[in-house]
Design an enzyme around this catalytic site. Structure first.
Site, PDB file in Angstrom:
ATOM      1  CE  LYS A 165      -3.530  -2.115  -0.611  1.00  0.00           C
ATOM      2  NZ  LYS A 165      -4.258  -1.861  -1.862  1.00  0.00           N
ATOM      3  CE  LYS A 265     -10.418  -4.300  -4.810  1.00  0.00           C
ATOM      4  NZ  LYS A 265      -9.245  -3.923  -5.621  1.00  0.00           N
TER       5      LYS A 265
HETATM    6 MG    MG Z   1      -5.845  -2.061  -5.989  1.00  0.00          MG
END
Ligand code: MG
Length: 367
Positions: A165, A265
């Protein structure tokens, strides 16, 4: 077969690591997940789940998922849960947009279809490729040293693909990428996911600052156009996620040569029906994929496993075992990651048996 009742449960999913942080100082400590139960007049029950990554990752939030389901559920009563395309068109006519609210309902109806057919979803979604499939580990945003330490720890557990991240200040992000690459072997895969956190000038500095490093760049900037600009000035492999949320965006990104990998997703596309379309389109276009969801517990992990395991192996860049990130199990039968790999259940449907004592009473039901 007809849908007779839809019940909605809310469940908190605390994180093992305590906190999951990503770009712009955003973080979540306890995920708010929504579990949907769909009952039918033939005694079959299906389960679905949707869990946004907090309210500021995608245009979705937990209470919104439940509000959307409350809006949709009455229209689904009396409908055949096994006609998935028809059911999705009905949901689209009932509520414009809000794909994530439709996702758990679609997932639960797929579970019923699988149980009715006596087949695992993996088979119905295209067939099971090989014994198992590859996972990645998301590495919460911390100092470069802590992130390298965490990667080394997860590497010992068998993970070989890592998604850092990033998306904060340029110097620290470059240090993060370099520190983590140091603890990896040559064959390991490293992705720096900025989660829209860089402006173009910042992204340009980061990709230049790690030009000699073997790293993928994921969704550096907020808009598709900004990402495309960065894509055209770097030779790092490139992943698009937040910007691609439907078939038309995938087609455009492919036509522009804007991505090497797309992140599919389930809830971003509106459920397994739509995510499967996106998955099959990407495979047809030669685009590899991360197959996952925004977040989730055991039910979402099971759904991801079926979609990932039915993705041609060469196109599956990575997938996720979200149930390993949390401290609460909400269902038996869900797959678990082993040595950085996972396999979909062979039981009919999703193959999960939700724990009713953990789910508690429904927050609302429609019958
Ligand atoms: Mg991503």
């Amino acid at each position: 077969m007809k849908i007779t009742r839809i019940a909605v449960h809310q469940v908190d999913l605390p994180l093992r690591e305590g906190r999951y942080s990503w770009s712009g100082g955003k973080s979540v400590s306890v995920f708010d997940s929504t579990v949907v139960r769909v009952d039918t007049d033939e005694g079959l029950t299906g389960w679905g789940e949707v869990c946004p990554l907090g309210p500021v990752y995608l245009p979705s939030y937990a209470a919104g998922a439940r509000a959307g389901i409350r809006e949709l559920a009455p229209a689904l009563l009396g409908q055949d849960p096994t006609g998935l395309e028809l059911l999705n068109r009905l949901m689209d006519r009932t509520l414009k947009g809000h794909p994530y609210a439709k996702s758990a309902l679609d997932m639960a109806c797929w579970d019923i279809l699988g149980k009715a057919a006596g087949q695992p979803l993996c088979t119905l979604l295209g067939g099971r490729y090989e014994e198992d499939f590859v996972l990645y580990r998301a590495i919460s945003q911390r100092s470069p040293e802590e992130m390298a330490e965490n990667v080394a720890g997860y590497r010992e557990q068998g993970y070989r693909r890592f998604q850092l991240k990033a998306g904060s200040d340029v110097k620290t992000d470059i240090a993060r990428i370099r520190a983590v690459r140091e603890v990896l072997e040559d064959d390991d895969i490293l992705v720096a996911d900025a989660n829209t956190g860089w402006l173009m000038h910042e992204a340009a500095r980061v990709v230049r600052g790690v030009r000699d490093v073997d790293v993928y760049i994921e969704q550096p900037c907020a808009s598709y156009e900004e990402c495309l600009t960065i894509r055209r000035r770097t030779d790092h492999p490139f992943v698009l996620d937040e910007s691609v949320d439907g078939l038309s965006m995938l087609l455009q990104a492919h036509a522009d040569g804007a991505m090497d990998v797309a992140n599919i997703k389930i809830s971003k596309f509106g459920g397994l029906t739509r995510a499967r379309q996106a998955r099959d389109l990407c495979a047809s276009m030669g685009v590899a994929m991360t197959v996952e969801d925004s977040w989730g517990g055991d039910i979402i992990t099971a759904a991801i496993a079926h979609l990932a395991h039915s993705t041609p192996t060469e196109f599956l860049f990575t997938s996720t075992d979200f149930n390993s990130y949390g401290t609460v199990s909400i269902a038996d039968g869900a797959p678990t990651g082993v040595d950085g790999r996972m396999r979909a259940s062979e039981a009919p449907g999703l193959g999960v048996e939700p724990k009713l004592d953990v789910l508690g009473e429904p927050v609302f039901e429609v019958s």
